[in-house]
Design a protein around this motif. Sequence first.
Motif, PDB file in Angstrom:
ATOM      1  N   ILE A  43      48.856   9.779  37.355  1.00  0.00           N
ATOM      2  CA  ILE A  43      48.135   9.412  36.137  1.00  0.00           C
ATOM      3  C   ILE A  43      49.091   9.155  34.991  1.00  0.00           C
ATOM      4  CG2 ILE A  43      46.513  10.241  34.373  1.00  0.00           C
ATOM      5  CD1 ILE A  43      45.079  11.797  36.608  1.00  0.00           C
ATOM      6  N   ILE A  44      50.091  10.040  34.819  1.00  0.00           N
ATOM      7  CA  ILE A  44      50.958   9.977  33.636  1.00  0.00           C
ATOM      8  C   ILE A  44      52.080   8.967  33.804  1.00  0.00           C
ATOM      9  CG2 ILE A  44      52.556  11.290  32.189  1.00  0.00           C
ATOM     10  CD1 ILE A  44      50.916  13.774  32.810  1.00  0.00           C
ATOM     11  N   LYS A  45      52.788   9.044  34.920  1.00  0.00           N
ATOM     12  CA  LYS A  45      53.991   8.224  35.097  1.00  0.00           C
ATOM     13  C   LYS A  45      53.701   6.858  35.721  1.00  0.00           C
ATOM     14  CE  LYS A  45      56.875  11.316  33.509  1.00  0.00           C
ATOM     15  NZ  LYS A  45      57.584  11.090  32.229  1.00  0.00           N
ATOM     16  N   VAL A  46      52.895   6.858  36.782  1.00  0.00           N
ATOM     17  CA  VAL A  46      52.620   5.600  37.490  1.00  0.00           C
ATOM     18  C   VAL A  46      51.518   4.804  36.787  1.00  0.00           C
ATOM     19  CG1 VAL A  46      52.051   4.599  39.747  1.00  0.00           C
ATOM     20  CG2 VAL A  46      53.321   6.744  39.625  1.00  0.00           C
ATOM     21  N   LYS A  47      50.754   5.489  35.930  1.00  0.00           N
ATOM     22  CA  LYS A  47      49.660   4.870  35.165  1.00  0.00           C
ATOM     23  C   LYS A  47      48.523   4.370  36.060  1.00  0.00           C
ATOM     24  CE  LYS A  47      52.017   5.399  31.363  1.00  0.00           C
ATOM     25  NZ  LYS A  47      51.673   6.495  30.425  1.00  0.00           N
ATOM     26  N   LEU A  48      48.297   5.056  37.185  1.00  0.00           N
ATOM     27  CA  LEU A  48      47.149   4.736  38.020  1.00  0.00           C
ATOM     28  C   LEU A  48      45.876   5.287  37.377  1.00  0.00           C
ATOM     29  CD1 LEU A  48      48.153   5.343  41.764  1.00  0.00           C
ATOM     30  CD2 LEU A  48      47.584   3.179  40.668  1.00  0.00           C
ATOM     31  N   HIS A  49      44.745   4.666  37.658  1.00  0.00           N
ATOM     32  CA  HIS A  49      43.473   5.156  37.146  1.00  0.00           C
ATOM     33  C   HIS A  49      43.237   6.571  37.675  1.00  0.00           C
ATOM     34  CE1 HIS A  49      39.139   5.527  36.529  1.00  0.00           C
ATOM     35  NE2 HIS A  49      39.259   4.556  35.640  1.00  0.00           N
ATOM     36  N   PRO A  50      42.685   7.481  36.842  1.00  0.00           N
ATOM     37  CA  PRO A  50      42.468   8.858  37.299  1.00  0.00           C
ATOM     38  C   PRO A  50      41.664   8.968  38.586  1.00  0.00           C
ATOM     39  CG  PRO A  50      42.153   8.717  34.928  1.00  0.00           C
ATOM     40  CD  PRO A  50      42.357   7.305  35.421  1.00  0.00           C
ATOM     41  N   ALA A  51      40.667   8.107  38.773  1.00  0.00           N
ATOM     42  CA  ALA A  51      39.852   8.176  39.992  1.00  0.00           C
ATOM     43  C   ALA A  51      40.701   7.889  41.232  1.00  0.00           C
ATOM     44  CB  ALA A  51      38.691   7.200  39.905  1.00  0.00           C
ATOM     45  N   ILE A  52      41.538   6.848  41.146  1.00  0.00           N
ATOM     46  CA  ILE A  52      42.418   6.513  42.278  1.00  0.00           C
ATOM     47  C   ILE A  52      43.405   7.636  42.525  1.00  0.00           C
ATOM     48  CG2 ILE A  52      44.149   4.874  43.109  1.00  0.00           C
ATOM     49  CD1 ILE A  52      42.756   2.733  41.414  1.00  0.00           C
ATOM     50  N   SER A  53      43.954   8.199  41.446  1.00  0.00           N
ATOM     51  CA  SER A  53      44.923   9.287  41.575  1.00  0.00           C
ATOM     52  C   SER A  53      44.289  10.507  42.233  1.00  0.00           C
ATOM     53  CB  SER A  53      45.465   9.665  40.190  1.00  0.00           C
ATOM     54  OG  SER A  53      46.063   8.556  39.555  1.00  0.00           O
ATOM     55  N   LEU A  54      43.045  10.807  41.856  1.00  0.00           N
ATOM     56  CA  LEU A  54      42.354  11.949  42.459  1.00  0.00           C
ATOM     57  C   LEU A  54      42.106  11.742  43.950  1.00  0.00           C
ATOM     58  CD1 LEU A  54      39.777  12.836  39.650  1.00  0.00           C
ATOM     59  CD2 LEU A  54      41.332  14.469  40.734  1.00  0.00           C
ATOM     60  N   ILE A  55      41.749  10.531  44.343  1.00  0.00           N
ATOM     61  CA  ILE A  55      41.508  10.264  45.767  1.00  0.00           C
ATOM     62  C   ILE A  55      42.819  10.352  46.554  1.00  0.00           C
ATOM     63  CG2 ILE A  55      40.798   8.509  47.439  1.00  0.00           C
ATOM     64  CD1 ILE A  55      38.489   9.883  46.009  1.00  0.00           C
ATOM     65  N   ILE A  56      43.900   9.827  46.000  1.00  0.00           N
ATOM     66  CA  ILE A  56      45.200   9.939  46.681  1.00  0.00           C
ATOM     67  C   ILE A  56      45.581  11.412  46.829  1.00  0.00           C
ATOM     68  CG2 ILE A  56      47.679   9.494  46.446  1.00  0.00           C
ATOM     69  CD1 ILE A  56      46.946   6.808  45.166  1.00  0.00           C
TER      70      ILE A  56
END
Length: 444
Positions: free
Chosen positions: A18-31
């Motif tokens: 979320i912070i460094k890669v700037k992925l959407h929180p939903a995608i980050s949570l699924i990963i």
Amino acid sequence: MIDLLWLAASIVVIVVLIIKVKLHPAISLIIGTLLLGLLTQIPLPELASGAAAGFGDLMTGIGLSVGFGIILGQLMSDSGGARVIARTLVGATSERFAMYGLAGAAFLLSIPVFYDVTFVILIPLAVAIARESGKPLPLAVGAVALGAGTAHTMVPPTPNPLAAGEIMDFDVGIMLIVGGIGGFVAVIAAVAAYSAIIAKVWRPERDVDSEPAFVEHGAEGRRAPSFVVALLPLIAPIALILLGTVWNAVAGEPPSWVAFFSDKTIALLIGVLVAYLVASRSMSRSDMNDSANTAVQSAGIVLLITGAGGAFGAIIERAGIGDLIAESVSALGGNYALALLACYGVGLAFRLAVGSGTVASITTMTIMASVAPAIGIHPVWVAMACLAGALSLGHINDSGFWVTAKIPGFSVSGGLKTYTLPQFLASVAALLFTLVGATVLPMG
């Protein structure tokens, strides 16, 4: 206990994405969910189906309710009803208690309306009240920020507290009562504390950048409803939800018609229909349709994050980590105070790291869902501690921070003093309310 280490590693990955890669929180949570499943050696087909089932189960419980709640709030805002409520409540207070009236108006409005919209509606009033009463502008802005932030975090039908009942398996009416009372008490206490602090820390030469810049709101120029009529879309679903909760507590199992109308989805649908009726007096069908479409777009983002948190929770349970957390809490000797402080600390850490109060709330409650049975208290107190932590330390990685800082013309340091500081005070007050409540009414 290695599984607890894998949980920690998955959380770190989510935060970094979320912070460094700037992925959407939903995608980050699924990963992070899939990584946790792999690390805990859940079979791949079971991992995929389990994550999907976790997402779907939470959406089954709150998907329509969240969507209806957001549509209701948008219609209240666009029809001018929200502005009427705010002005009436603020006007009902004396100059001495003007900041409490302002915070109370923000608290009430943010039950159905998003934080950013509430702030935009109230900031012109805040500036005017500060000038007329001789109060510092940052005090007025902070009162709005803490009132709106507390309600949005703790009182259904906003997504975070609405999800609490589904995640921790208790009646949303109880969350409405406890979150409403606890949040309101926290707001009053925080306004008092903030009023005593802000003058000592405010430095205009560093904390102010420019003159306030107001954002025009779509409700201006429309024939607004009366105060009582404007309140109806909010009162209707709350009254119906509480009807079922109170009936169950006083008379036992409610009859089918009470159970039907007090269901949160049906109650909020009725609230939306009332909001349409109220809005129809000042808005065209096209305008109301545009409001609903705007709300649905906002709801989609919130639901995606919330559902992803549900997937994360499902894998935590399938891996047996929920039981490990419960056992770890039990090792404290059933000390509920330490357990609630731990819930608050996890929520605080997530809010500090990722910025989003929704991500912090949903993830913390998901992780701590098994705590309540281990310490013998009602899960609403665990939810309150998690939500209080998630309210605590919003800062520059939070969109609400920039809205609060830039519209009144404040610098980054000014934003920290009018957004982060007052909401932190409210979170501490909410935590204290939770600790006292869990002591007096454990309801285990």
